[in-house]
Design a protein around this motif. Sequence first.
Motif, mmCIF file in Angstrom:
data_model
loop_
_atom_site.group_PDB
_atom_site.id
_atom_site.type_symbol
_atom_site.label_atom_id
_atom_site.label_comp_id
_atom_site.label_asym_id
_atom_site.label_seq_id
_atom_site.Cartn_x
_atom_site.Cartn_y
_atom_site.Cartn_z
ATOM 1 N N PRO A 29 -28.176 5.878 -26.262
ATOM 2 C CA PRO A 29 -26.929 5.030 -26.090
ATOM 3 C C PRO A 29 -26.321 4.593 -27.590
ATOM 4 O O PRO A 29 -26.972 4.613 -28.510
ATOM 5 C CB PRO A 29 -27.444 3.632 -25.384
ATOM 6 C CG PRO A 29 -28.840 3.778 -25.858
ATOM 7 C CD PRO A 29 -29.368 5.302 -25.895
ATOM 8 N N TYR A 34 -22.468 7.328 -24.658
ATOM 9 C CA TYR A 34 -23.772 7.973 -24.939
ATOM 10 C C TYR A 34 -23.635 9.190 -25.534
ATOM 11 O O TYR A 34 -22.730 10.087 -25.241
ATOM 12 C CB TYR A 34 -24.338 8.070 -23.567
ATOM 13 C CG TYR A 34 -25.072 6.923 -22.965
ATOM 14 C CD1 TYR A 34 -26.460 6.867 -23.023
ATOM 15 C CD2 TYR A 34 -24.608 5.905 -22.523
ATOM 16 C CE1 TYR A 34 -27.371 5.717 -22.508
ATOM 17 C CE2 TYR A 34 -25.092 4.547 -22.292
ATOM 18 C CZ TYR A 34 -26.644 4.788 -22.045
ATOM 19 O OH TYR A 34 -27.242 3.525 -21.610
ATOM 20 N N THR A 150 -20.513 6.148 -20.436
ATOM 21 C CA THR A 150 -20.796 4.941 -20.987
ATOM 22 C C THR A 150 -22.000 4.268 -20.168
ATOM 23 O O THR A 150 -22.255 3.148 -20.663
ATOM 24 C CB THR A 150 -19.462 3.973 -21.042
ATOM 25 O OG1 THR A 150 -19.138 3.914 -19.465
ATOM 26 C CG2 THR A 150 -18.614 4.421 -21.816
ATOM 27 N N THR A 151 -22.614 5.032 -19.412
ATOM 28 C CA THR A 151 -24.044 4.458 -18.646
ATOM 29 C C THR A 151 -24.866 5.802 -18.641
ATOM 30 O O THR A 151 -24.479 6.866 -18.802
ATOM 31 C CB THR A 151 -23.864 3.860 -17.419
ATOM 32 O OG1 THR A 151 -23.287 4.791 -16.457
ATOM 33 C CG2 THR A 151 -22.725 2.729 -17.369
ATOM 34 N N HIS A 154 -24.002 7.974 -15.485
ATOM 35 C CA HIS A 154 -23.008 8.830 -16.013
ATOM 36 C C HIS A 154 -23.453 10.252 -16.657
ATOM 37 O O HIS A 154 -23.111 11.187 -16.439
ATOM 38 C CB HIS A 154 -21.937 8.529 -17.150
ATOM 39 C CG HIS A 154 -21.055 7.085 -16.375
ATOM 40 N ND1 HIS A 154 -20.505 6.263 -17.273
ATOM 41 C CD2 HIS A 154 -21.127 6.773 -15.045
ATOM 42 C CE1 HIS A 154 -19.778 5.206 -16.297
ATOM 43 N NE2 HIS A 154 -20.326 5.956 -15.098
ATOM 44 N N ASP A 168 -31.973 4.845 -21.653
ATOM 45 C CA ASP A 168 -31.032 3.844 -20.839
ATOM 46 C C ASP A 168 -30.933 2.625 -21.749
ATOM 47 O O ASP A 168 -32.022 1.921 -21.845
ATOM 48 C CB ASP A 168 -31.537 3.517 -19.539
ATOM 49 C CG ASP A 168 -30.748 2.795 -18.725
ATOM 50 O OD1 ASP A 168 -29.657 2.318 -19.076
ATOM 51 O OD2 ASP A 168 -30.783 2.793 -17.518
ATOM 52 N N ARG A 171 -24.856 -0.124 -20.404
ATOM 53 C CA ARG A 171 -23.495 -0.014 -20.688
ATOM 54 C C ARG A 171 -23.036 -0.132 -21.904
ATOM 55 O O ARG A 171 -23.254 -0.904 -22.707
ATOM 56 C CB ARG A 171 -22.383 -0.652 -19.778
ATOM 57 C CG ARG A 171 -21.070 -0.190 -19.495
ATOM 58 C CD ARG A 171 -20.449 -0.992 -18.622
ATOM 59 N NE ARG A 171 -18.827 -0.840 -18.792
ATOM 60 C CZ ARG A 171 -17.993 -1.458 -18.206
ATOM 61 N NH1 ARG A 171 -18.339 -2.292 -16.909
ATOM 62 N NH2 ARG A 171 -16.716 -1.318 -18.191
ATOM 63 N N CYS A 172 -22.319 0.810 -22.739
ATOM 64 C CA CYS A 172 -21.683 0.899 -23.995
ATOM 65 C C CYS A 172 -20.708 -0.349 -24.079
ATOM 66 O O CYS A 172 -19.992 -0.484 -23.318
ATOM 67 C CB CYS A 172 -21.319 2.225 -24.354
ATOM 68 S SG CYS A 172 -22.332 3.549 -24.165
ATOM 69 N N GLN A 173 -20.754 -0.926 -25.229
ATOM 70 C CA GLN A 173 -19.977 -2.013 -25.478
ATOM 71 C C GLN A 173 -18.629 -1.770 -25.909
ATOM 72 O O GLN A 173 -17.644 -2.381 -25.722
ATOM 73 C CB GLN A 173 -20.580 -2.955 -26.683
ATOM 74 C CG GLN A 173 -21.957 -3.428 -26.167
ATOM 75 C CD GLN A 173 -21.750 -4.606 -24.779
ATOM 76 O OE1 GLN A 173 -20.810 -5.410 -24.538
ATOM 77 N NE2 GLN A 173 -22.421 -4.204 -23.980
ATOM 78 N N GLY A 175 -16.879 1.641 -25.867
ATOM 79 C CA GLY A 175 -16.404 2.405 -24.610
ATOM 80 C C GLY A 175 -15.678 3.629 -25.031
ATOM 81 O O GLY A 175 -15.184 4.588 -23.844
ATOM 82 N N HIS A 274 -13.164 -0.752 -23.424
ATOM 83 C CA HIS A 274 -14.656 -1.041 -22.803
ATOM 84 C C HIS A 274 -14.617 -0.471 -21.195
ATOM 85 O O HIS A 274 -15.519 -0.043 -20.888
ATOM 86 C CB HIS A 274 -14.678 -2.529 -22.745
ATOM 87 C CG HIS A 274 -16.020 -3.074 -22.267
ATOM 88 N ND1 HIS A 274 -17.421 -2.328 -22.364
ATOM 89 C CD2 HIS A 274 -16.409 -3.604 -20.974
ATOM 90 C CE1 HIS A 274 -18.311 -2.857 -21.938
ATOM 91 N NE2 HIS A 274 -17.749 -3.800 -20.821
ATOM 92 N N TYR A 278 -15.568 3.798 -17.816
ATOM 93 C CA TYR A 278 -16.399 3.509 -16.836
ATOM 94 C C TYR A 278 -15.462 3.714 -15.446
ATOM 95 O O TYR A 278 -15.855 3.937 -14.137
ATOM 96 C CB TYR A 278 -16.759 2.088 -17.138
ATOM 97 C CG TYR A 278 -17.480 1.497 -16.008
ATOM 98 C CD1 TYR A 278 -19.206 1.688 -16.333
ATOM 99 C CD2 TYR A 278 -17.227 0.676 -14.970
ATOM 100 C CE1 TYR A 278 -19.985 1.099 -15.343
ATOM 101 C CE2 TYR A 278 -18.092 0.075 -13.896
ATOM 102 C CZ TYR A 278 -19.360 0.413 -14.157
ATOM 103 O OH TYR A 278 -20.394 -0.136 -13.417
#
Length: 314
Positions: A29, A34, A150-151, A154, A168, A171-173, A175, A274, A278
């Motif tokens: 991440p 990612y 972004t997770t 994914h 893991d 979720r990426c802040q 995006g 963001h 997603y």
Amino acid sequence: MTLVLQADNDTHLQHAGRLLTLGGIVAVPTETVYGLAADATNTDAIRKVYEAKQRPQQHPAIVHIGSIEQLPDWASELPDVAYQLAEQFWPGPLTLLLKRHPRVSPLITGGSHSIAVRLPAQVQLQQLLKQHRLGVIAPSANMHQQLSPTTSAHVLEQLEGKIDAVLDGGRCQVGIESTIVDLRDIDNGIQILRPGPVTARQIGDVLKQKVHAPAEHDVAVAGNMARHYQPKAQLRWLHNPEEAKGGVILVRKVRQDWPAGQQELGATPAQYAHALYYALHQLDQQQQTTIWLEPLPEGEEWQALRNRLDRATQ
């Protein structure tokens, strides 16, 4: 089988570090998206990343480091402005394009004498890189030209069984991918080669000079391909609301004068960024065939998002 590790678990984090030092490839991440990481001193590991992604080897990658002190390990003839920007924006979503250190493999840079470097802001990744004094390449952890993850879920949708592990970190802040700024020839000006969360105006304010952000250029950097960031669904700009017959409409804020089926992403560039990838992943999972896009405002603060979506609609 791809191992799933938890970034907030010290044992798992150490295991991810060991995998990387042993030549494995691990999806990690960052605050942006990612990345598919490999030790940037290990040419065999670098090749594994390119093979897993089916990414052309002439397409350069970004080296991610754990501290500013590592910068001279990767770049040479460092100008003072590189340290000015690093002090201001690192850790964070700004990538510096510099002259490659002679001992760095040109496999990272697509054969060029330039190198792109950044210090990510994701806390556990930063800890991993610092503890192992690692520099890693980390192009987005997806198949080449497809939608950035972004997770960790994914990542696994596209790369399950093709990589050693995914770390893991939630979720990426941010995006979307980092800004890339060219510092190789500062006497002839500074320019943005990939727009991102850090704008030309912000960089110019720090350096007290004009920073250019051309809409197009031919410099080989990450993300500068005509087709990129693409979901499975067809993305189309919506210039006339009456055209939107079927499909979902992605908007900044729901508009009462537009058809039903709108999905709100956010009124500000940060909120929209963001939510964007997603939401596109979710819509792919729902097997949407067409996604309509409300045109984004003109202006520098929306340039990065227009850039990503223009490439995704090709």
